[in-house]
Design a protein around this motif. Structure first.
Motif, short mmCIF file in Angstrom:
data_model
loop_
_atom_site.label_atom_id
_atom_site.label_comp_id
_atom_site.label_asym_id
_atom_site.label_seq_id
_atom_site.Cartn_x
_atom_site.Cartn_y
_atom_site.Cartn_z
N ILE B 26 -61.09 -19.81 59.60
CA ILE B 26 -60.78 -19.43 58.22
C ILE B 26 -59.28 -19.67 58.05
CG2 ILE B 26 -60.69 -17.54 56.55
CD1 ILE B 26 -63.00 -16.24 58.03
N LYS B 27 -58.97 -20.52 57.10
CA LYS B 27 -57.57 -20.92 56.95
C LYS B 27 -56.90 -20.11 55.86
CE LYS B 27 -58.56 -25.70 58.31
NZ LYS B 27 -58.69 -27.08 57.81
N ILE B 28 -55.71 -19.62 56.19
CA ILE B 28 -54.87 -19.02 55.15
C ILE B 28 -53.50 -19.67 55.24
CG2 ILE B 28 -56.08 -16.80 55.00
CD1 ILE B 28 -54.08 -15.60 56.86
N GLY B 29 -52.85 -19.81 54.10
CA GLY B 29 -51.57 -20.49 54.06
C GLY B 29 -50.41 -19.52 53.93
N LEU B 30 -49.26 -19.96 54.42
CA LEU B 30 -48.02 -19.18 54.25
C LEU B 30 -46.97 -20.16 53.72
CD1 LEU B 30 -46.33 -16.57 54.75
CD2 LEU B 30 -45.77 -17.52 56.99
N ALA B 31 -46.54 -19.94 52.50
CA ALA B 31 -45.56 -20.84 51.88
C ALA B 31 -44.33 -20.02 51.52
CB ALA B 31 -46.15 -21.49 50.63
N ILE B 32 -43.24 -20.25 52.27
CA ILE B 32 -42.01 -19.47 52.08
C ILE B 32 -40.81 -20.36 52.29
CG2 ILE B 32 -42.91 -17.18 52.69
CD1 ILE B 32 -41.96 -17.81 55.57
N ASN B 33 -39.70 -19.80 51.95
CA ASN B 33 -38.44 -20.53 52.18
C ASN B 33 -37.99 -20.32 53.61
OD1 ASN B 33 -35.87 -21.61 52.08
ND2 ASN B 33 -34.99 -19.72 51.19
N LEU B 34 -37.90 -21.44 54.33
CA LEU B 34 -37.44 -21.36 55.71
C LEU B 34 -36.16 -22.15 55.95
CD1 LEU B 34 -40.86 -21.70 57.51
CD2 LEU B 34 -39.32 -19.77 57.75
N ALA B 84 -45.44 -27.95 49.55
CA ALA B 84 -46.07 -26.95 50.44
C ALA B 84 -47.43 -26.52 49.90
CB ALA B 84 -45.16 -25.72 50.58
N GLU B 85 -47.51 -26.24 48.62
CA GLU B 85 -48.77 -25.76 48.04
C GLU B 85 -49.84 -26.85 48.08
OE1 GLU B 85 -49.32 -22.88 47.74
OE2 GLU B 85 -47.50 -21.83 47.24
N GLU B 86 -49.47 -28.06 47.78
CA GLU B 86 -50.45 -29.14 47.79
C GLU B 86 -51.00 -29.36 49.20
OE1 GLU B 86 -48.95 -31.83 43.97
OE2 GLU B 86 -48.33 -32.39 46.01
N ALA B 87 -50.08 -29.23 50.15
CA ALA B 87 -50.54 -29.38 51.55
C ALA B 87 -51.54 -28.27 51.91
CB ALA B 87 -49.34 -29.33 52.49
N LEU B 88 -51.25 -27.06 51.49
CA LEU B 88 -52.15 -25.95 51.82
C LEU B 88 -53.48 -26.07 51.08
CD1 LEU B 88 -49.59 -22.97 51.85
CD2 LEU B 88 -50.70 -24.07 53.80
#
Lengths: 978, 368
Positions: B26-34, B84-88
């Motif tokens: 089950i995939k969940i994404g994490l999109a943040i400023n790194l 990032a969002e498109e990749a997720l």
């Protein structure tokens, strides 16, 4: 046994297995070796490469370090302005994104690379990369450039420090260049800081975001013997070599290779080598198989084929051709087999002739499969050649499986060891013949244990034994079933047999008695003396004759019960007429003796009765004269008072004498009661007082005044009361009290079930205070001849019972030991007494002509005087014939007799009983009174049935005599009176 | 014999196949400023989420299926957010955790929820996403609450005038926050805005901020910028209260601000002195794994992943709408206390004044 396969197949299989195992082992070894060499090669190459990277790394990471360090050395002790000027110049030579800044003693930035000069005055001195002692800091995001950097620190002079933020992205080009020279597919470098943060990685995002890569490298293992590490990253396994950098200290450099391409390469190489090896092994296998077949398996096969064709029955068989194989060893084997075959053939023939000559069945069968392995000629003649078949199918009939009587389990013990020969008789279910079977477990030629049976026909001897046994059984059954007790002993008196009747009589069972001495079980004594009787066995053995026991022999049973027995003993002789034992035959005579005693007692009583009857008849006649004359005398009004008193006493005594006579008659003959309505109270009190007179027993009465009259024979009921009172008195020898109570019992109120109905009764209860009667005797006390008294006749209560029941009444007893005994009598109520009295009073006396017939002269005289006193004319006759003649004469004379009084019986002549018929034939209107001393004679009791008008019971007095005579004369019918 | 070999081979193949048969992730994404400005603070979010996923998978995953966390750096830029969002979304994640700034969240919101994917964050306070029945959830309170509590803190400190320093790289949060404070605070408010992604003239900026001699300075800036800013404000001699937001509650503030940050107040719902046993266990594990202390951002990320996992366990199937239904129906017990979403996917939590004292965050008590 597992399935056997040909030698060639075995050889082929073994060869194939060996080759396969060789291939697998060798292949595995080659594979492992190849893989190991491959890994070693990988490790060697990677190690060489990583050494290069390791040597490059300090110069890449710390590219300007040497120059800056030299500068710092030059500037030591220089003024701040000079230092800052030099730093500005040197920093112009920095790589892109690297940042220089100088901190003053307060830690504030006094110089910073031009792009970030707005941070002048900013104080980073508290930040770890400045504060920490180490030369090269951890990777962190620069406040200024926001990129991942490490910081290098240099002391410039006493006031100023230079911080050089080295952008770690600057090492990227050199490492990428290095990676281009990859030897293995997708090999890559990874550089981790001492904190595990990615300082270099092919995925630059991880570097840019300072990813904690050590966290992602799962299941790290190693280094192995070749110096390789292995781990999983993003679900893929990698092999890597690792070195730790000296500068920056603690940083780790990995040169990693994905495991999968390495494995594929290794597998390909291994597979190729295995194919080559497989071909080689195949060729080798074919060659070996050819050689083995030519020089080993084929000759062996030839021997086997020849042996298969071998016929053991043939004489001196030639099994093999010794030189056919061309191999000397096989030729010798062939010759040896031929020799052995001849020996075997001879041995087999000897054995067969021996066993076939036996006059008994011999067979051998497998103990598990029941297959017949051998059967001799005797068996073949009986059952045919059944070798190979199942024994329970061929030797027996009607079996659906192994025979239930099979003895296999007896032939071996639990551990399978043979047991001694089992011998047993058996009737074959096919032939019906009897055999003595000798069964044994023996080791068979193939080593297994088999069942061997030798069965000898014993049918004839068996039949003889059975006949003998049947005879013995028949005799035993006969003896045991015989109606008399039979005991047999040996000559020493030891019991050898006892039949069922003897078991019952002695109380000893056969199983107990056999083997015991006769004295123990057959204990006999003399009935009267109680002395032991001589042992009949001794007597028989001594005399050799049949002996009888003496009379009155009593056998004392095991439980002590005495039995009267009759016994005889006889010798048992063997075929030589020698006495070998004694047989006693005896029977129980107890009941027979008892019946005999009863019969004797009854005969005695009968004799007494006859005697009493005879006496009573004469006595009655005498009493009639006495009482009649007294009553006549008492009619004399001139008698002095004293005289009259004397006469009255005499009359009373006469009455009692009459009653006694009456009782004697009743006792002697029984007979029907002559009933009349009577007030029972006086009967009871007179009888009781009579019995108890002079004794220590008192009697109380509870008799109501309105007690009903009862219809009874006065004498018989008096006898009943007297018997009961006598019993009560005798039950209380030391004195006591008898309570007699009477009551009326209305219809349906009687307690006794036998008295239900529409009659009314008078209840008489006689209760004593004696010891009571045991319960077991209560049911027998009314039985004839049952007595608990030494001298009792056993008839008293039996007579009571008889009398009461002849009165349509009931008698019962209740008793508890220690609480006395109560007899209860129910008697039916009497009828019409008052009317009779009235009629009697109404009867008038008128002169009549009366004939009296009696054989006793004094009766005739008395009767004449009494009739004359009553004013009647009297004609006397001495017998029946005379009476008939006188009566006919009177009829013919025209002066008929008005009344005839006839004695019932005339000894030696015609009595009234016989004369009444003829008299009535002369004159059907004749009035005849029957007179008799037998009040209980049926004719007296039922006089009308015989044609009499009334009955007079002797002895009679004037008053009742006149009443009866007047009544008959006054009426057409008369009444009985006594 | 041949049959036996074939049967053995088949058994071996079946066993091998069974061994390879793994449950679908089950995939969940994490999109943040790194990697953008303030990216160092994002490391805490990433590491907290990674630890939660590892623990959940070690416990058997969700309904027997492992969780897979896909981390994408939004670089604190519009292009980075989109990428990032498109990749997720291409990876068909069931939910995206993100972003670390309200503005970034607002930018990603239509893209994520418009693709039937659930979005959840603990770092977005803007009221522009409040009261909407959508696929957006957050474990953070919104600016309405912050506005009330910040004004209350001002009053509590006797402040009558406040100078706001506003980083316009996150205008959604900054402007919203300011507006909500204004609604509840009657004192004087002056504002100085800047863009942290541009070059900042810090001396000048601080002078402008203090030009009106405010009683207090309110910094609507992320942690690293706040660390820099507070140094310049103190360098200007300002000794009054310096107050910041939850955006600042990161070790970066102390690392960069240093002594200048001492005494600062933060308006936040994160209690830095959490003594719950599960929180302490988490903090110990985090320290062991990442060799640094657990931060407020890390604990929020850790909490979010556990909430998502529990929601997935309760959901009828693995999709955004079933997950939404389960999240709305479930009450959660997290390392930061009990939590329940309202019908719009928002939460209400107590707000504390957190102080910087001796180089660390301490709880100054709940703001009434």
């Amino acid at each position: 046994m597992s399935r056997l396969r040909p030698l060639q197949s075995h050889i082929k299989k073994i060869l194939l297995t060996v080759i396969t195992l060789t291939f697998v082992v060798t292949g595995s070894f080659v594979g492992w070796r190849q893989y190991s060499v491959g890994q070693q090669e990988v490790a060697r190459v990677l190690t060489a490469q990583i050494r290069i990277a390791q040597s490059l790394m300090p110069s890449l990471l710390l590219a300007h370090d040497r120059r800056l360090r030299a500068m710092a050395g030059d500037l030591a002790g220089r003024p701040d302005q000079e230092v800052l000027a030099r730093v500005k110049r040197e920093c112009l030579r920095r790589d892109p994104f690297d940042i220089c800044y100088v901190l003053n003693p307060q830690g504030r930035i006094v110089y910073i690379s031009r792009e970030y000069d707005s941070y002048q005055g900013f104080n980073p001195s508290h930040m770890p990369h400045v504060k920490e002692a180490r030369q090269v800091s951890a990777v962190f995001q620069s406040v200024f450039s926001k990129r991942s950097v490490v910081a290098l620190k240099y002391r410039l002079n006493a006031n100023l420090r230079l911080i050089y933020e080295r952008d770690i992205g600057n090492i990227l080009p050199a490492l990428l260049h290095l990676e281009k020279g990859e030897i293995f597919d997708r090999q890559s470098l990874v550089l981790l800081t001492s904190e595990g943060v990615a300082a270099y990685h092919p995925d630059q995002n991880l570097v840019r975001t300072r990813h904690h890569l050590a966290y992602d490298m799962k299941n790290m293992q190693g280094p192995n013997s070749r110096g390789l590490y292995s781990y999983e990253y993003q679900d893929k396994r990698y092999y890597a070599v690792r070195v730790e950098l000296q500068t920056p200290r603690g940083w780790l450099l990995y040169l990693q290779v994905p495991a999968r391409p390495l494995m594929i390469t290794a597998v390909k190489e291994i597979a190729l080598q295995l194919v080559e090896m497989l071909v080689l092994l195949g060729l080798l296998t074919a060659a070996i198989q050819f050689i083995l077949r030519r020089f080993f398996s084929q000759p062996v096969q030839d021997i086997v084929d020849a042996l298969a064709r071998y016929e053991p029955e043939s004489s001196y068989p030639e099994v093999l051709q010794p030189r056919k194989s061309g191999v000397r060893e096989f030729a010798r084997i062939s010759q040896a087999i031929n020799d052995m075959a001849r020996d075997v053939s001879l041995s087999t023939e000897r054995f067969r002739r021996l066993v076939d000559s036996l006059d008994a069945l011999v067979y051998v069968a497998d103990m598990e499969t029941y297959e017949l392995l051998y059967i001799n000629r005797y068996g073949i003649d009986l059952f045919g050649d059944i070798t190979g078949k199942l024994c329970w199918q061929s030797l027996q009939s009607g079996q659906t499986g192994p025979c239930p009587f099979c003895t296999n389990h007896l032939l071996i013990d639990e551990e399978g060891r043979p047991q001694p020969t089992h011998v047993w008789p058996f009737q074959n279910t096919v032939t019906g013949e009897w055999y003595e079977c000798r069964d044994q477990a023996i080791p068979w030629t193939d080593g297994r244990l088999v069942r061997m049976e030798i069965a000898l026909n014993i049918t004839e001897s068996k039949q003889a034994q059975d006949a003998l046994a049947d005879e013995k059984e028949r005799l035993a059954v006969t003896l045991r079933s015989i109606g008399d007790g039979v005991i047999t002993t040996d000559t020493a008196g030891v019991v050898t047999m006892i039949n069922m009747v003897a078991e019952r009589l002695t109380g000893w069972r056969q199983t107990e008695a056999v083997g015991r001495d006769l004295h123990e079980i057959f204990h006999i004594i003399h009935a009267k003396s109680g002395e032991p009787v001589e042992n009949p066995v001794d007597k028989v053995v001594a005399t050799g004759q049949v002996v009888e026991l003496v009379n009155h022999t009593v056998l004392i049973a095991k439980d002590g019960t005495p039995l009267s027995i009759a016994d005889s003993g006889a010798p048992i002789r063997d075929k030589n007429s020698e006495i070998v034992g004694v047989v006693l035959v005896f029977r129980d005579e107890t009941e027979k003796n008892r019946l005999q005693e009863q019969s004797i007692k009854a005969q005695k009583l009968e004799s007494v009765g006859v005697l009493a009857g005879g006496i009573a008849h004469d006595f009655n006649n005498i009493l009639t004269a006495i009482m009649g004359n007294i009553s006549l005398a008492l009619t004399d009004t001139s008698l002095a008072a004293d005289t009259a008193k004397v006469l009255e006493d005499a009359e009373k005594a006469s009455v009692r004498a009459r009653n006694l006579t009456h009782q004697l008659l009743t006792f002697a003959k029984g007979g029907e009661p002559v009933k009349e309505s009577t007030n029972i109270a006086s009967v009871i009190t007179d009888s009781a007082d009579f019995v108890l007179h002079g004794s220590m027993v008192s009697c109380r009465y509870d008799i109501p005044d309105d007690l009903w009259l009862v219809e009874v024979d006065h004498g018989q009921i008096s006898q009943v009361v007297q018997n009961l009172i006598i019993n009560a008195k005798e039950a209380m020898p030391d004195g006591g009290e008898i309570m007699v109570s009477c009551s009326n019992v209305p219809v349906g109120s009687a307690a006794e079930p036998a008295l239900k109905g529409d009659s009314r009764f008078v209840r008489i209860a006689i209760r004593d205070t004696g010891p009571g009667i045991p319960a077991e005797m209560l049911t027998r006390i009314f039985d004839p001849y049952f007595s608990t008294k030494e001298e009792g006749s056993g008839l008293g209560l039996a007579i009571c019972h008889s009398i009461v029941h002849k009165h349509d009444g009931h008698i019962a007893v209740q008793s508890q030991p220690g609480q006395g005994t109560e007899f209860v009598i129910y008697l039916p109520e009497g009828k019409a007494v008052q009317k009779k009295v009235v009629e009697e009073e109404a009867a008038t006396s008128r002169p009549a002509r009366v004939m009296v017939m009696d054989d006793e002269e004094m009766i005739l005289n008395l009767s004449r005087q009494m009739l004359n006193r009553l004013g009647h004319e009297v004609v006397l006759a001495h017998g029946g014939q005379e009476a008939l003649a006188l009566y006919q004469e009177s009829l013919e004379s025209g002066n008929p007799v008005d009344l005839v009084i006839m004695d019932l019986t005339i000894p030696g002549g015609m009595g009234g009983k016989e004369a009444i018929g003829e008299l009535l034939a002369l004159d059907p209107q004749a009035k005849v009174i029957v007179a008799s001393g037998y009040s209980n004679d049926p004719v007296v009791a039922n006089f009308r049935d015989y044609g009499f008008a009334a009955a007079l019971v002797k002895p009679f007095q004037l008053e009742p005599f006149s009443r009866v005579v007047n009544k008959v004369l006054a009426a057409g019918q008369g009444e009985q009176q006594g | 014999m041949q049959r036996r070999w074939i049967a053995g081979l088949l058994v071996l193949l079946a066993l091998t196949a069974a061994g390879c048969d793994q449950q679908e992730e089950i995939k969940i994404g994490l999109a943040i400023n790194l990697s953008g400005r303030g990216g160092a603070a994002g490391e805490h979010i990433r590491d907290g989420a990674l630890l939660a996923v590892e623990e959940i998978n070690d416990q058997g995953g969700v309904l027997g299926r492992p969780l897979r966390l896909l981390v994408r750096d939004d670089q604190n830029s519009d292009a980075g957010i989109k990428k990032a969002e498109e990749a997720l979304l291409a990876e068909q994640v069931v939910a995206v955790i993100g972003h670390s700034y309200s503005s970034n969240t607002l930018k990603a919101y239509p893209l994520v929820t418009g693709n039937d994917t659930l979005m959840i964050t603990a770092y977005t306070a803007t009221t522009k996403l409040s009261g909407k029945d959508d696929l957006f959830f957050r474990t953070a309170i919104d600016c309405v609450m912050y506005g009330q509590k910040t004004a209350a803190l001002f009053r509590q400190k006797g402040v009558t005038s406040v100078a706001f320093l506003m980083d316009m790289s996150n205008p959604a949060f900054v402007l919203d926050y300011l507006a909500q404070v204004k609604k509840n605070f009657q004192g004087d408010i002056t504002t100085v805005a800047f863009e942290s992604r541009d070059k900042v003239d810090w001396p000048k900026l601080s002078q402008e901020l203090l030009a009106v001699s405010p009683d207090a300075v309110m910094m609507l800036t992320e942690s690293s910028m706040t660390g820099v800013a507070v140094q310049y404000v103190r360098n200007q001699g300002f000794s009054g209260p310096v107050i910041a937001t939850i955006w600042t509650q990161s070790p970066e503030l102390i690392r960069i601000g240093g002594p200048a940050a001492e005494g600062m107040s933060l308006v936040t719902f994160i209690n830095p002195e959490n003594r719950r046993a599960d929180y302490l266990r988490f903090a110990d594990t985090f320290q062991e794994k990442f060799q640094k202390p657990a931060s407020a951002r890390a604990s929020r990320a850790y909490e979010m992943v556990y909430i998502l996992a529990e929601g997935l366990r309760q959901a009828e199937k693995v999709d955004a709408y079933a997950l939404k239904k389960a999240l709305l129906a479930t009450e959660f017990e997290s390392i930061m206390g009990r939590l329940r979403f309202d019908r719009y996917g928002d939460v209400v939590r107590p707000v504390y004044e957190v102080l910087v004292r001796d180089g660390r965050f301490v709880n100054g008590g709940e703001i009434p």
